[in-house]
Design an enzyme around this catalytic site. Sequence first.
Site, PDB file in Angstrom:
ATOM      1  N   GLU A 169       0.815  -0.923  -0.020  1.00 28.82           N
ATOM      2  CA  GLU A 169       0.016  -0.552  -0.128  1.00 28.82           C
ATOM      3  C   GLU A 169       1.318   1.471   0.063  1.00 28.82           C
ATOM      4  OE1 GLU A 169      -3.385   2.857  -0.073  1.00 28.82           O
ATOM      5  OE2 GLU A 169      -3.714   0.963  -0.050  1.00 28.82           O
ATOM      6  N   HIS A 208     -19.553  -9.378 -15.871  1.00 33.68           N
ATOM      7  CA  HIS A 208     -17.867  -9.557 -16.048  1.00 33.68           C
ATOM      8  C   HIS A 208     -18.166 -10.552 -17.454  1.00 33.68           C
ATOM      9  CE1 HIS A 208     -13.613  -7.867 -16.410  1.00 33.68           C
ATOM     10  NE2 HIS A 208     -13.832  -9.329 -16.378  1.00 33.68           N
TER      11      HIS A 208
END
Length: 308
Positions: free
Chosen positions: A60, A214
């Site tokens: 992160e 999707h």
Amino acid sequence: MFKKRNLKWLSILATVIMAWVQLGGALVTKTGSENGCGASWPLCHGALLPQNLPIATIIELSHRATSALSLIVVLWLVITAWKNIGYIKEVKPLCIISVAFLLIQALVGAAAVLWQQNDYVLALHFGISLISFSSVFVLTLIIFDVDQKYEANKVHIDRKLRIYTWTMAICLYVGIYTGALVRHTKSSLAYGSWPLPFNDLIPHTEQDWVQLAHRTLALIASISVFLAFNYAIKHYQNNRTIRYGYTAALLLIILQIVTGALSIFTHVNLIIALLHALIITFEFGLIAYLIVLLLRSQRVEKVKQNAY
């Protein structure tokens, strides 16, 4: 610092960093590292560099650092391009879009950390950053005189190919959103085998529905790319820009389908999943360039009509 001679290497650097931002975002989501810095932004666990550095925090923190670096480099590129080649019609709008969407991307990312947005909002993050990447990518192509080398500045795109191209772009963008949603809702292995679980076609969970959506939109997007390619090859055989551009779009979408299938077969192998994100990034960048050519062709047409 803002000299014209810096444009080429600066545009390559900006494109590479922006691609890395896309990959970094996908890596954060795939590894579940969204909370690697806690509910703290722009600091990480309340510090510039926390003492405790588990892998989620490193991922992160690296993504945030790359995003910050991308903003600096893109701003440098934008100022240099604006100053030296701002006379080219598309340059200033591309500069504005690059910076604007990069800032929006940062704000959406910050909001996700501070206020824990739901998955449907978080999925917008990838699409927003994709627009910024595409603007930088197209700007790079213009800087490298691709227009002159392939006579792209003389291309006339007829109404049918425009419709095919816009349809392709819209279908692809919606498909990309659902792909990001698959990652955020952890639906990568939902809805059984690929292309369909023929022994049980009815979705049972939210993840199943997200994965089915999707796959359906990916199929529609792939068909739209093939139709655009088919029309372009038939009617623009002698035009290198169109021929190469739409052929590349088809090849990239085929690679995208292959990596999408492999992601399921390998139970979401990280390298394949990241490759899946990288391919669609360059696919959309290429389509963004085709749209620029389309708009340019339309503009030239209007000028000619007004002349008469």
